[in-house]
Design a protein around this motif. Structure first.
Motif, PDB file in Angstrom:
ATOM      1  N   ALA A 161       0.829  -1.209   0.000  1.00 10.84           N
ATOM      2  CA  ALA A 161       0.000   0.000   0.000  1.00 10.84           C
ATOM      3  C   ALA A 161       0.862   1.256   0.000  1.00 10.84           C
ATOM      4  O   ALA A 161       0.594   2.214  -0.747  1.00 10.84           O
ATOM      5  CB  ALA A 161      -0.923  -0.002   1.218  1.00 10.84           C
ATOM      6  N   ALA A 162       1.901   1.277   0.821  1.00  8.95           N
ATOM      7  CA  ALA A 162       2.773   2.449   0.896  1.00  8.95           C
ATOM      8  C   ALA A 162       3.492   2.699  -0.427  1.00  8.95           C
ATOM      9  O   ALA A 162       3.614   3.846  -0.879  1.00  8.95           O
ATOM     10  CB  ALA A 162       3.786   2.266   2.026  1.00  8.95           C
ATOM     11  N   THR A 163       3.949   1.623  -1.063  1.00 11.60           N
ATOM     12  CA  THR A 163       4.667   1.760  -2.331  1.00 11.60           C
ATOM     13  C   THR A 163       3.742   2.235  -3.442  1.00 11.60           C
ATOM     14  O   THR A 163       4.113   3.102  -4.251  1.00 11.60           O
ATOM     15  CB  THR A 163       5.313   0.419  -2.721  1.00 11.60           C
ATOM     16  OG1 THR A 163       6.246   0.028  -1.705  1.00 11.60           O
ATOM     17  CG2 THR A 163       6.040   0.532  -4.046  1.00 11.60           C
ATOM     18  N   MET A 164       2.528   1.696  -3.489  1.00 13.97           N
ATOM     19  CA  MET A 164       1.576   2.126  -4.521  1.00 13.97           C
ATOM     20  C   MET A 164       1.270   3.615  -4.387  1.00 13.97           C
ATOM     21  O   MET A 164       1.200   4.330  -5.396  1.00 13.97           O
ATOM     22  CB  MET A 164       0.297   1.304  -4.422  1.00 13.97           C
ATOM     23  CG  MET A 164       0.454  -0.123  -4.921  1.00 13.97           C
ATOM     24  SD  MET A 164      -1.076  -1.100  -4.818  1.00 13.97           S
ATOM     25  CE  MET A 164      -2.105  -0.253  -6.020  1.00 13.97           C
ATOM     26  N   GLN A 165       1.118   4.091  -3.169  1.00 11.60           N
ATOM     27  CA  GLN A 165       0.846   5.513  -2.979  1.00 11.60           C
ATOM     28  C   GLN A 165       2.054   6.355  -3.382  1.00 11.60           C
ATOM     29  O   GLN A 165       1.916   7.408  -3.990  1.00 11.60           O
ATOM     30  CB  GLN A 165       0.457   5.799  -1.531  1.00 11.60           C
ATOM     31  CG  GLN A 165      -0.898   5.235  -1.119  1.00 11.60           C
ATOM     32  CD  GLN A 165      -2.040   5.803  -1.926  1.00 11.60           C
ATOM     33  OE1 GLN A 165      -2.303   5.365  -3.051  1.00 11.60           O
ATOM     34  NE2 GLN A 165      -2.727   6.782  -1.367  1.00 11.60           N
ATOM     35  N   LEU A 166       3.227   5.885  -3.031  1.00  5.46           N
ATOM     36  CA  LEU A 166       4.448   6.612  -3.384  1.00  5.46           C
ATOM     37  C   LEU A 166       4.624   6.700  -4.897  1.00  5.46           C
ATOM     38  O   LEU A 166       4.977   7.753  -5.438  1.00  5.46           O
ATOM     39  CB  LEU A 166       5.660   5.919  -2.751  1.00  5.46           C
ATOM     40  CG  LEU A 166       7.029   6.524  -3.062  1.00  5.46           C
ATOM     41  CD1 LEU A 166       7.139   7.926  -2.473  1.00  5.46           C
ATOM     42  CD2 LEU A 166       8.137   5.629  -2.515  1.00  5.46           C
ATOM     43  N   MET A 167       4.370   5.601  -5.592  1.00  6.32           N
ATOM     44  CA  MET A 167       4.578   5.557  -7.035  1.00  6.32           C
ATOM     45  C   MET A 167       3.481   6.276  -7.807  1.00  6.32           C
ATOM     46  O   MET A 167       3.659   6.589  -8.983  1.00  6.32           O
ATOM     47  CB  MET A 167       4.666   4.099  -7.503  1.00  6.32           C
ATOM     48  CG  MET A 167       5.819   3.313  -6.888  1.00  6.32           C
ATOM     49  SD  MET A 167       7.442   4.069  -7.187  1.00  6.32           S
ATOM     50  CE  MET A 167       7.583   3.815  -8.961  1.00  6.32           C
ATOM     51  N   SER A 168       2.346   6.543  -7.167  1.00  7.32           N
ATOM     52  CA  SER A 168       1.231   7.194  -7.859  1.00  7.32           C
ATOM     53  C   SER A 168       1.521   8.656  -8.145  1.00  7.32           C
ATOM     54  O   SER A 168       0.940   9.240  -9.055  1.00  7.32           O
ATOM     55  CB  SER A 168      -0.056   7.062  -7.028  1.00  7.32           C
ATOM     56  OG  SER A 168      -0.478   5.725  -7.002  1.00  7.32           O
ATOM     57  N   GLY A 169       2.368   9.263  -7.330  1.00  6.05           N
ATOM     58  CA  GLY A 169       2.701  10.666  -7.548  1.00  6.05           C
ATOM     59  C   GLY A 169       1.547  11.574  -7.198  1.00  6.05           C
ATOM     60  O   GLY A 169       0.551  11.619  -7.911  1.00  6.05           O
ATOM     61  N   GLY A 170       1.638  12.254  -6.086  1.00  7.10           N
ATOM     62  CA  GLY A 170       0.568  13.141  -5.665  1.00  7.10           C
ATOM     63  C   GLY A 170      -0.486  12.466  -4.814  1.00  7.10           C
ATOM     64  O   GLY A 170      -1.401  13.127  -4.313  1.00  7.10           O
ATOM     65  N   ALA A 171      -0.405  11.138  -4.659  1.00  9.31           N
ATOM     66  CA  ALA A 171      -1.368  10.425  -3.830  1.00  9.31           C
ATOM     67  C   ALA A 171      -1.067  10.696  -2.356  1.00  9.31           C
ATOM     68  O   ALA A 171       0.061  10.978  -1.978  1.00  9.31           O
ATOM     69  CB  ALA A 171      -1.304   8.928  -4.109  1.00  9.31           C
ATOM     70  N   THR A 172      -2.110  10.597  -1.534  1.00  8.97           N
ATOM     71  CA  THR A 172      -1.906  10.818  -0.114  1.00  8.97           C
ATOM     72  C   THR A 172      -1.104   9.665   0.478  1.00  8.97           C
ATOM     73  O   THR A 172      -1.427   8.489   0.256  1.00  8.97           O
ATOM     74  CB  THR A 172      -3.257  10.962   0.615  1.00  8.97           C
ATOM     75  OG1 THR A 172      -3.032  11.204   1.995  1.00  8.97           O
ATOM     76  CG2 THR A 172      -4.111   9.712   0.464  1.00  8.97           C
ATOM     77  N   PRO A 173      -0.043   9.930   1.204  1.00  6.79           N
ATOM     78  CA  PRO A 173       0.783   8.846   1.738  1.00  6.79           C
ATOM     79  C   PRO A 173       0.124   8.154   2.934  1.00  6.79           C
ATOM     80  O   PRO A 173      -0.697   8.747   3.633  1.00  6.79           O
ATOM     81  CB  PRO A 173       2.068   9.560   2.153  1.00  6.79           C
ATOM     82  CG  PRO A 173       1.628  10.944   2.490  1.00  6.79           C
ATOM     83  CD  PRO A 173       0.512  11.260   1.508  1.00  6.79           C
ATOM     84  N   ILE A 174       0.497   6.915   3.154  1.00  3.56           N
ATOM     85  CA  ILE A 174       0.111   6.191   4.364  1.00  3.56           C
ATOM     86  C   ILE A 174       1.062   6.650   5.470  1.00  3.56           C
ATOM     87  O   ILE A 174       2.274   6.499   5.343  1.00  3.56           O
ATOM     88  CB  ILE A 174       0.238   4.668   4.170  1.00  3.56           C
ATOM     89  CG1 ILE A 174      -0.611   4.193   2.993  1.00  3.56           C
ATOM     90  CG2 ILE A 174      -0.120   3.940   5.455  1.00  3.56           C
ATOM     91  CD1 ILE A 174      -2.077   4.385   3.163  1.00  3.56           C
TER      92      ILE A 174
END
Length: 325
Positions: A161-174
């Motif tokens: 989950a943390a990696t997906m948010q990081l790679m999304s660019g602009g997504a809210t981080p966990i």
């Protein structure tokens, strides 16, 4: 009370969180008000609840106290969604529709316009993770949520989950993971703690007192006024009434005697100062019990005692958590 940043975020919270799981069930509204007042007067800021605690009554009670017992801007409210609340397509789970419906329900019961920290209560294997995470982004963009986290995720789930948010660019981080952690339950040290530290995610331990067992109250039976005697929480407590836990409780009691303090204080100080931990979530039946937790603020365990407790409560680590040879 000391304050800590929640993971790598800019959010600073008290290093103890007030748990409210018993509110609306074993703790009535008047006692809840007393607990909240005592907690905030001691400098506490982080108050934890969930949409399913007491079928929503916990959130409703907390909502009546915000603005009366304590000003809204003096508390950081964290609640959770995913667990099944009602029947129907949007009554639980981590789909976009279910999550956003749950969020609106929490805001309504709490009587506030935003949640400071909104956490996914559990992993939902029936829903694509990208859909779940997109709902978190929607909640933040809408202004209804400030920060997001997860709860009861395994190490690989948290890291994914943390990696997906990081790679999304602009997504809210966990920024947080709320998991059971105590001297009686150290399983998260295998994978969750390393994942959290790697991704800069703060750990919020629930049941930091081993579901009450580490206080020593169950050494000679089950007190009539304890959670262990409650029809709602007896199975919850029984989980840690084991021979292994009994050995740990004895070590905690010995340490407490040597330090001139309580077993509760020793057990809580141990988990509070573990690597990656931001704020243990402490619940109490009444204000007197809560006072015992608040009194640990000035306690730091000596290195020798911490090492002894580490030894008696240690879990086996092997491949691949710990490389051998």
């Amino acid at each position: 009370m000391e304050y800590r940043h929640l993971g790598r975020s800019g959010l600073r919270v008290s290093r103890l969180a007030l748990g409210t799981m018993t509110w609306g069930r074993d703790t009535d509204a008047d006692e809840a008000a007393n607990q909240l007042a005592a907690f905030t007067e001691a400098g506490g800021t982080l108050v934890d609840t969930a949409d399913v605690y007491a079928e929503g009554e916990c959130e409703r009670i907390l909502g009546t106290l915000i603005g009366t017992t304590v000003p809204r801007d003096q508390v950081i409210i964290t609640t959770k969604a995913v667990a099944r609340r009602t029947e129907g397509p949007f009554g639980g789970g981590a789909s976009r529709g279910a999550l956003l419906t749950a969020l609106d329900g929490s805001l309504r019961r709490l009587g506030i316009d935003h949640i400071d920290l909104w956490q996914l209560h559990a992993w939902d294997s029936a829903v694509p993770l990208d859909e779940t995470l997109a709902a978190l982004d929607t909640a933040v963009r809408s202004g209804k949520v400030r920060y997001t986290g997860v709860s009861n995720y395994s190490g690989w789930q948290l890291s994914t989950a943390a990696t997906m948010q990081l790679m999304s660019g602009g997504a809210t981080p966990i920024v947080s993971t709320q998991v059971e952690y105590s001297l009686a339950e150290r399983g998260i040290e295998r994978e969750v703690v390393p994942a959290a530290e790697h991704h800069g995610i703060g750990i919020l331990p629930w049941a930091p007192l081993g579901r009450g067992v580490l206080t020593g109250k169950y050494r000679n039976g089950t007190p009539a006024d304890s959670r262990g005697a409650s029809p709602h929480y007896a199975p919850y407590v029984e989980h840690h009434r084991t021979e292994r836990a009994a050995r740990i409780v004895q070590a905690v009691a010995t340490a407490a005697d040597g330090l001139g303090t309580s077993p509760l204080a020793v057990a809580l100080a141990w988990v509070r100062d573990r690597p990656g931990v931001v704020a243990p979530v402490v619940g109490a039946r009444d204000t007197g019990q809560l006072a015992g937790s608040l009194a640990t603020e000035d306690l730091t365990l000596p290195t020798a005692i911490r090492a002894a407790l580490d030894d008696v409560s240690g879990i086996e680590l092997g491949y691949p958590e710990q490389r051998l040879g």
